[in-house]
Design a protein around this motif. Structure first.
Motif, PDB file in Angstrom:
ATOM      1  N   LEU A   4       7.153  42.769 -13.721  1.00  0.00           N
ATOM      2  CA  LEU A   4       7.588  41.390 -13.510  1.00  0.00           C
ATOM      3  C   LEU A   4       6.401  40.455 -13.399  1.00  0.00           C
ATOM      4  O   LEU A   4       5.359  40.822 -12.860  1.00  0.00           O
ATOM      5  CB  LEU A   4       8.423  41.285 -12.232  1.00  0.00           C
ATOM      6  CG  LEU A   4       9.750  42.028 -12.222  1.00  0.00           C
ATOM      7  CD1 LEU A   4      10.376  41.977 -10.838  1.00  0.00           C
ATOM      8  CD2 LEU A   4      10.691  41.448 -13.258  1.00  0.00           C
ATOM      9  N   THR A   5       6.612  39.249 -13.879  1.00  0.00           N
ATOM     10  CA  THR A   5       5.632  38.177 -13.726  1.00  0.00           C
ATOM     11  C   THR A   5       6.229  37.155 -12.778  1.00  0.00           C
ATOM     12  O   THR A   5       7.408  36.802 -12.900  1.00  0.00           O
ATOM     13  CB  THR A   5       5.342  37.504 -15.086  1.00  0.00           C
ATOM     14  OG1 THR A   5       4.833  38.499 -15.977  1.00  0.00           O
ATOM     15  CG2 THR A   5       4.335  36.383 -14.940  1.00  0.00           C
ATOM     16  N   ILE A   6       5.420  36.707 -11.837  1.00  0.00           N
ATOM     17  CA  ILE A   6       5.866  35.632 -10.953  1.00  0.00           C
ATOM     18  C   ILE A   6       4.864  34.489 -11.079  1.00  0.00           C
ATOM     19  O   ILE A   6       3.662  34.682 -10.948  1.00  0.00           O
ATOM     20  CB  ILE A   6       6.022  36.091  -9.489  1.00  0.00           C
ATOM     21  CG1 ILE A   6       6.606  34.962  -8.631  1.00  0.00           C
ATOM     22  CG2 ILE A   6       4.738  36.632  -8.920  1.00  0.00           C
ATOM     23  CD1 ILE A   6       7.097  35.394  -7.272  1.00  0.00           C
ATOM     24  N   TYR A   7       5.405  33.331 -11.422  1.00  0.00           N
ATOM     25  CA  TYR A   7       4.590  32.119 -11.492  1.00  0.00           C
ATOM     26  C   TYR A   7       4.590  31.535 -10.097  1.00  0.00           C
ATOM     27  O   TYR A   7       5.637  31.231  -9.520  1.00  0.00           O
ATOM     28  CB  TYR A   7       5.165  31.150 -12.525  1.00  0.00           C
ATOM     29  CG  TYR A   7       5.055  31.711 -13.922  1.00  0.00           C
ATOM     30  CD1 TYR A   7       3.904  31.505 -14.669  1.00  0.00           C
ATOM     31  CD2 TYR A   7       6.071  32.480 -14.466  1.00  0.00           C
ATOM     32  CE1 TYR A   7       3.774  32.048 -15.940  1.00  0.00           C
ATOM     33  CE2 TYR A   7       5.952  33.033 -15.740  1.00  0.00           C
ATOM     34  CZ  TYR A   7       4.808  32.809 -16.470  1.00  0.00           C
ATOM     35  OH  TYR A   7       4.677  33.348 -17.724  1.00  0.00           O
ATOM     36  N   ILE A  51       8.327  26.549  -9.209  1.00  0.00           N
ATOM     37  CA  ILE A  51       7.990  27.842  -8.627  1.00  0.00           C
ATOM     38  C   ILE A  51       8.854  28.102  -7.400  1.00  0.00           C
ATOM     39  O   ILE A  51       9.243  27.157  -6.723  1.00  0.00           O
ATOM     40  CB  ILE A  51       6.493  27.969  -8.291  1.00  0.00           C
ATOM     41  CG1 ILE A  51       6.076  26.915  -7.288  1.00  0.00           C
ATOM     42  CG2 ILE A  51       5.639  27.956  -9.515  1.00  0.00           C
ATOM     43  CD1 ILE A  51       4.700  27.116  -6.745  1.00  0.00           C
ATOM     44  N   PRO A  52       9.170  29.360  -7.172  1.00  0.00           N
ATOM     45  CA  PRO A  52       8.773  30.521  -7.935  1.00  0.00           C
ATOM     46  C   PRO A  52       9.657  30.732  -9.161  1.00  0.00           C
ATOM     47  O   PRO A  52      10.864  30.527  -9.105  1.00  0.00           O
ATOM     48  CB  PRO A  52       8.953  31.677  -6.963  1.00  0.00           C
ATOM     49  CG  PRO A  52      10.069  31.233  -6.066  1.00  0.00           C
ATOM     50  CD  PRO A  52       9.936  29.733  -5.958  1.00  0.00           C
ATOM     51  N   VAL A  53       9.022  31.123 -10.235  1.00  0.00           N
ATOM     52  CA  VAL A  53       9.744  31.510 -11.448  1.00  0.00           C
ATOM     53  C   VAL A  53       9.396  32.961 -11.716  1.00  0.00           C
ATOM     54  O   VAL A  53       8.227  33.340 -11.716  1.00  0.00           O
ATOM     55  CB  VAL A  53       9.363  30.625 -12.654  1.00  0.00           C
ATOM     56  CG1 VAL A  53      10.035  31.130 -13.922  1.00  0.00           C
ATOM     57  CG2 VAL A  53       9.744  29.173 -12.395  1.00  0.00           C
ATOM     58  N   LEU A  54      10.422  33.756 -11.922  1.00  0.00           N
ATOM     59  CA  LEU A  54      10.275  35.181 -12.172  1.00  0.00           C
ATOM     60  C   LEU A  54      10.549  35.434 -13.644  1.00  0.00           C
ATOM     61  O   LEU A  54      11.451  34.832 -14.209  1.00  0.00           O
ATOM     62  CB  LEU A  54      11.296  35.923 -11.312  1.00  0.00           C
ATOM     63  CG  LEU A  54      11.155  37.413 -11.104  1.00  0.00           C
ATOM     64  CD1 LEU A  54       9.831  37.740 -10.442  1.00  0.00           C
ATOM     65  CD2 LEU A  54      12.312  37.918 -10.260  1.00  0.00           C
ATOM     66  N   GLU A  63      14.776  30.982 -12.650  1.00  0.00           N
ATOM     67  CA  GLU A  63      14.399  29.926 -11.715  1.00  0.00           C
ATOM     68  C   GLU A  63      15.281  30.040 -10.480  1.00  0.00           C
ATOM     69  O   GLU A  63      16.394  30.558 -10.554  1.00  0.00           O
ATOM     70  CB  GLU A  63      14.589  28.551 -12.342  1.00  0.00           C
ATOM     71  CG  GLU A  63      13.582  28.243 -13.415  1.00  0.00           C
ATOM     72  CD  GLU A  63      13.698  26.814 -13.899  1.00  0.00           C
ATOM     73  OE1 GLU A  63      13.735  25.899 -13.045  1.00  0.00           O
ATOM     74  OE2 GLU A  63      13.750  26.627 -15.119  1.00  0.00           O
ATOM     75  N   SER A  64      14.809  29.549  -9.375  1.00  0.00           N
ATOM     76  CA  SER A  64      15.543  29.595  -8.100  1.00  0.00           C
ATOM     77  C   SER A  64      15.937  31.024  -7.745  1.00  0.00           C
ATOM     78  O   SER A  64      17.010  31.273  -7.203  1.00  0.00           O
ATOM     79  CB  SER A  64      16.787  28.698  -8.150  1.00  0.00           C
ATOM     80  OG  SER A  64      16.428  27.372  -8.404  1.00  0.00           O
TER      81      SER A  64
END
Length: 111
Positions: A4-7, A51-54, A63-64
């Protein structure tokens, strides 16, 4: 393993919450890529207020995600949701009084 990427950005409490919820709801090893949006003007413009965006390894974003219903649905669609963990988490949240809540003469106070 889930990738996973989290912004995120430094000091983002919602980001920390989201990571903890993902770990609790998947019960699988997670490889995190944390992308600091404040280091890049384009990322900041795109993600700064969201953010946070997964994102999964296919680039599909959520989002959310700190909202339990949205996160659990997103994880379920990918086959990653541990439904027993979700049930345990929602059972513990639903009946619990707010932290610091107390009653005096039948009135409820927080703090």
């Amino acid at each position: 393993m889930i990738r996973l990427t989290i912004y995120t950005t430094q000091g983002c409490h919602l980001c920390d919450e989201l990571e903890a919820q993902v770990a609790a709801l998947t019960r699988q090893p997670i490889e995190w890529l944390r992308v600091e949006v404040s280091d890049d003007d384009a990322l900041l413009a795109s993600y700064g207020e969201r953010i946070p965006v997964l994102a999964d390894d296919e680039g599909k974003e959520l989002e959310s995600g700190h909202k339990l219903e949205r996160l659990s649905d997103w994880l379920y669609k990918r086959g990653w949701l541990d439904e027993a963990a979700l049930e345990a988490l929602t059972d513990s949240v639903e009946g619990a009084p707010p932290k610091g809540a107390h009653q005096i003469s039948g009135r409820r106070f927080l703090g």
